[in-house]
Design a protein around this motif. Structure first.
Motif, PDB file in Angstrom:
ATOM      1  N   LEU A 189       0.836  -1.203   0.000  1.00 15.64           N
ATOM      2  CA  LEU A 189       0.000   0.000   0.000  1.00 15.64           C
ATOM      3  C   LEU A 189       0.868   1.248   0.000  1.00 15.64           C
ATOM      4  O   LEU A 189       0.562   2.248  -0.691  1.00 15.64           O
ATOM      5  N   ARG A 191       2.166   2.031  -3.468  1.00 17.72           N
ATOM      6  CA  ARG A 191       1.139   2.615  -4.340  1.00 17.72           C
ATOM      7  C   ARG A 191       0.951   4.098  -4.026  1.00 17.72           C
ATOM      8  O   ARG A 191       0.841   4.943  -4.926  1.00 17.72           O
ATOM      9  N   LYS A 203      -9.833   8.477  -7.646  1.00 14.07           N
ATOM     10  CA  LYS A 203     -10.614   7.241  -7.722  1.00 14.07           C
ATOM     11  C   LYS A 203      -9.994   6.124  -6.868  1.00 14.07           C
ATOM     12  O   LYS A 203     -10.698   5.328  -6.255  1.00 14.07           O
ATOM     13  N   SER A 204      -8.647   5.990  -6.835  1.00  7.61           N
ATOM     14  CA  SER A 204      -7.975   4.898  -6.091  1.00  7.61           C
ATOM     15  C   SER A 204      -7.670   5.268  -4.639  1.00  7.61           C
ATOM     16  O   SER A 204      -7.318   4.413  -3.820  1.00  7.61           O
ATOM     17  N   GLU A 205      -7.816   6.525  -4.254  1.00  8.40           N
ATOM     18  CA  GLU A 205      -7.481   6.949  -2.879  1.00  8.40           C
ATOM     19  C   GLU A 205      -8.370   6.260  -1.851  1.00  8.40           C
ATOM     20  O   GLU A 205      -7.920   5.794  -0.797  1.00  8.40           O
ATOM     21  N   GLY A 206      -9.657   6.215  -2.149  1.00  5.90           N
ATOM     22  CA  GLY A 206     -10.582   5.589  -1.200  1.00  5.90           C
ATOM     23  C   GLY A 206     -10.280   4.117  -1.001  1.00  5.90           C
ATOM     24  O   GLY A 206     -10.360   3.576   0.133  1.00  5.90           O
ATOM     25  N   GLU A 207      -9.931   3.461  -2.080  1.00  3.48           N
ATOM     26  CA  GLU A 207      -9.602   2.020  -1.992  1.00  3.48           C
ATOM     27  C   GLU A 207      -8.370   1.794  -1.130  1.00  3.48           C
ATOM     28  O   GLU A 207      -8.347   0.912  -0.266  1.00  3.48           O
ATOM     29  N   ILE A 208      -7.319   2.640  -1.361  1.00  4.69           N
ATOM     30  CA  ILE A 208      -6.082   2.495  -0.563  1.00  4.69           C
ATOM     31  C   ILE A 208      -6.355   2.801   0.905  1.00  4.69           C
ATOM     32  O   ILE A 208      -5.872   2.133   1.817  1.00  4.69           O
ATOM     33  N   LYS A 209      -7.188   3.837   1.153  1.00  2.60           N
ATOM     34  CA  LYS A 209      -7.506   4.222   2.527  1.00  2.60           C
ATOM     35  C   LYS A 209      -8.260   3.110   3.245  1.00  2.60           C
ATOM     36  O   LYS A 209      -7.998   2.815   4.431  1.00  2.60           O
ATOM     37  N   ASN A 210      -9.173   2.476   2.521  1.00  2.77           N
ATOM     38  CA  ASN A 210      -9.917   1.360   3.127  1.00  2.77           C
ATOM     39  C   ASN A 210      -8.998   0.183   3.459  1.00  2.77           C
ATOM     40  O   ASN A 210      -9.101  -0.440   4.524  1.00  2.77           O
ATOM     41  N   ASP A 211      -8.112  -0.118   2.506  1.00  2.00           N
ATOM     42  CA  ASP A 211      -7.159  -1.219   2.754  1.00  2.00           C
ATOM     43  C   ASP A 211      -6.245  -0.910   3.937  1.00  2.00           C
ATOM     44  O   ASP A 211      -5.900  -1.789   4.728  1.00  2.00           O
ATOM     45  N   SER A 212      -5.876   0.350   4.070  1.00  2.00           N
ATOM     46  CA  SER A 212      -4.975   0.734   5.167  1.00  2.00           C
ATOM     47  C   SER A 212      -5.686   0.750   6.509  1.00  2.00           C
ATOM     48  O   SER A 212      -5.082   0.480   7.555  1.00  2.00           O
TER      49      SER A 212
END
Length: 645
Positions: A314, A317, A346-355
């Motif tokens: 993460l 990325r 668009k990908s920020e929310g996905e990375i934040k959720n994974d983190s």
């Protein structure tokens, strides 16, 4: 047979004064026949009588010259018999008049001659080393040939007795020379014997010292047939009995030493085993704990490694997107920056959720240890590995009788005997076998026999002998090797069997027959209802029941003493303990009787209290404080006489 070294040790002990524990110096004999050094006896008498002196510097003078105004007495240091000092006699004079023990003097001379490499004593005084060839009995000196020749020339020494040293060294008997010196005139032959004072002396002493004595004999007349007199034989028998008694006490103490050493080694082995087992147990716990700790650390580390790997991806990325955004702002057109920004949004929310799955703060991961409370208290609680237990003090006459174990082991009448290791050997009449038990009555080994075994006995070497009444045989049984050997046949049905002093005693109820150890019949005694026989400890007497009376009989002689009697009690088994107390069983009244050695009834015990199957049949004592009782229906019970404290 005793070895020469054992004989020399015994001789050395015999020649030591019991007061100073050194070789006798001028041994004097008390009326009780115990001997001591004259100087030791003088000091002992001085300290034992009422003649006290306050001035220690004048002590010797006062001991030598003080005259006793009234009769004084003291106790013999060995036997404690009272010895009286004559009226109007100084201690020194009285002591000097005591007879010398010439037998001990001769033994000392013999020992000195045989054990030492002798040189001439007169030559040695001049610093010369000449080998001695002659021994002067009167002077107790070794002489070379030349000094011996000179010695015989002087008038004062002509009557001395001389021994050839070479011949004496090869003698096995004491060197009696025939010369008996007068106690006060050593160079003069004793010629008369004062019966009043029991002392041999020369004629001069008889004239001066014994002129008032009423019975003076020539030494030859007094000694006539002395070797065949009853007093001599009785004294010899008493000395043999005393020597045997003392030897028994020595053997008992040596056995105690042996048992003490063996028990000490056994305790050490037990402690070593116990501590090694404890250490092994702790080592096992430590290994198990380390394994569990290592596994936990590995499992947690593996989880953390996985989380670190995901977070690292993460991070890569995010860093990459940051770099793209920075480059588009600094180098790209507005259009390019807009497109790239939208793509990153668009990908920020996905990375934040994974983190967000991985919290920022987690436990430190540091492990702590909380010891078990019992383990923490181990050192304070365990202050010792244990303690040794001294042997119980017990009195066979007063101690409490307690049942240890009982078991129905046999079919029909059974008999038992102890060996010196505490094992119990039992005859099983119904199953035709003999077996060995430990003190818990657990069977260790068994052997079948060719008939129905009845009585059992044991010799000093531990050999087991069994009677087969129907076969009229005595057999030897070895339960460890499972062997049976016929010893001899009997002329009667051998119900009772007892071994003592290389002799077998056998009874069919009406006759006691006596056999040698190889089965040769020696004698027989008429009796009645005698089904078991025993012997008094270390004596020549046997014990047996006869018509409800307990008899003591010296071997090959008439019945001497009735120890006890009862009315219809049906006495059967008989045995005795180390204190001399006698035990017997009443089959009809179910009682155990304990008597003193002289027949005094100490107590009777109702065996019904112990609920044994069948009527009591035999009783056997161990070398300690235990005894075993068997019954007519195969029950075996082990008892202990415990401390009366």
């Amino acid at each position: 047979m005793a070895t020469s070294s054992e004989g020399e040790d015994f001789l050395s002990d015999l020649l030591k004064c019991s007061i100073c524990l050194e070789i006798y110096k001028k041994p004097k004999c008390l009326p009780c026949l115990h001997s001591f050094c004259e100087t030791c006896l003088q000091a002992y008498v001085s300290s034992s009588t009422d003649d006290k002196t306050s001035n220690t510097e004048d002590l010797k003078t006062k001991v030598d010259t003080y005259t006793i105004s009234k009769q004084s007495e003291f106790h013999c240091p060995t036997c404690r018999n009272v010895v009286k000092i004559e009226d109007n006699s100084s201690k020194t004079t009285w002591l000097k008049n005591l007879p010398d023990n010439f037998f001990i003097v001769n033994l000392i001379d013999r020992r000195s001659i045989k054990t030492e490499s002798k040189t001439c004593d007169p030559c040695a005084s001049d610093g010369k080393q000449e080998p001695a060839s002659t021994w002067c009995v009167n002077c107790t000196e070794a002489l070379c040939k030349q000094c011996g020749d000179y010695h015989k020339k002087f008038r004062s020494f002509r009557n001395h007795s001389f021994l050839d040293l070479h011949l004496v060294k090869t003698q096995e008997k004491a060197p009696f020379t025939g010369f008996i010196p007068c106690p006060d005139h050593p160079s003069t032959q004793a010629q008369v014997f004062c019966v009043d004072h029991h002392v041999a002396c020369c004629t001069l002493c008889a004239t001066i010292r014994h002129r008032k004595c009423s019975d003076i004999l020539t030494l030859e007349e007094a000694a006539k047939d002395v070797k065949n007199e009853k007093v001599t034989h009785d004294l010899k028998a008493k000395l043999e009995e005393l020597a045997t008694n003392i030897q028994m006490k020595i053997s008992s103490r040596k056995e105690r030493q042996k048992n003490l050493q063996a028990s000490k080694e056994a305790i050490e082995q037990e402690v070593n085993t116990m501590t090694n087992e404890a250490i092994s147990h702790l080592e096992t716990l430590r290994a198990s704990f380390k394994q569990e700790l290592h596994k936990y650390q590995e499992d947690v580390s593996e989880t953390l490694e996985s989380e670190i790997s995901n977070l690292s991806n993460l991070l890569s990325r995010v860093v990459y997107q940051k770099q793209l955004l920075t480059a588009s702002v600094e180098q790209g057109s507005n259009e390019e920056c807009l497109v790239e920004r939208q793509h990153i949004l668009k990908s920020e929310g996905e990375i934040k959720n994974d983190s967000s799955v991985f919290p920022v703060k987690i436990s430190t991961g540091k492990l702590s240890f909380r010891a078990d409370s019992e383990f923490l208290n181990l050192k304070s609680k365990i202050r010792t590995l244990g303690h040794y237990v001294e042997p119980k003090k017990y009195c066979m006459k007063k101690g409490k009788i307690e049942l240890l174990h009982k078991n129905d082991l046999c079919v029909g009448v059974c008999n038992a005997v102890f060996d010196n290791q505490g094992n119990i050997f039992i005859t099983d009449y119904g199953r035709e076998r003999v077996f060995e038990c430990d003190i818990t009555l657990n069977c260790k080994s068994t052997v079948s026999v060719p008939g129905k075994p009845r009585d059992i006995t044991i010799d000093k070497a531990g050999h087991i002998f069994v009677s087969l009444p129907m076969e009229k045989e005595v057999i030897a049984v070895n339960t460890k090797k499972s062997t049976v050997q016929k010893i001899f046949s009997t002329s009667i049905v051998c119900w009772a069997l007892y071994w003592m002093n290389d002799t077998f005693f056998i009874s069919n109820g009406d006759i006691i027959q006596i056999y040698s150890d190889v089965g040769k019949k020696r004698d027989e005694i008429e009796t009645s209802t005698t089904w078991m026989i025993s012997g008094k400890q270390d004596s020549e007497s046997i014990l047996y029941s006869k018509d409800d009376k307990l008899m003591e009989t010296s071997v090959c002689s008439k019945e001497e003493k009735i120890l006890s009697s009862g009315s219809g009690c049906g006495l059967r088994g008989v045995s005795n303990d180390l204190e001399g107390n006698i035990y017997t069983i009443g089959i009809n009244n179910n009682k155990l009787y304990q008597f003193s050695s002289d027949g005094y009834l100490i107590r009777e015990v109702n065996m019904g209290e112990f609920h044994l199957k069948g009527d009591p049949w035999s009783v056997r004592l161990s070398d300690g404080n235990m005894f075993v009782i068997t019954t007519t229906r195969g029950s075996v019970a082990l008892f202990e006489i415990t401390s009366d404290e």
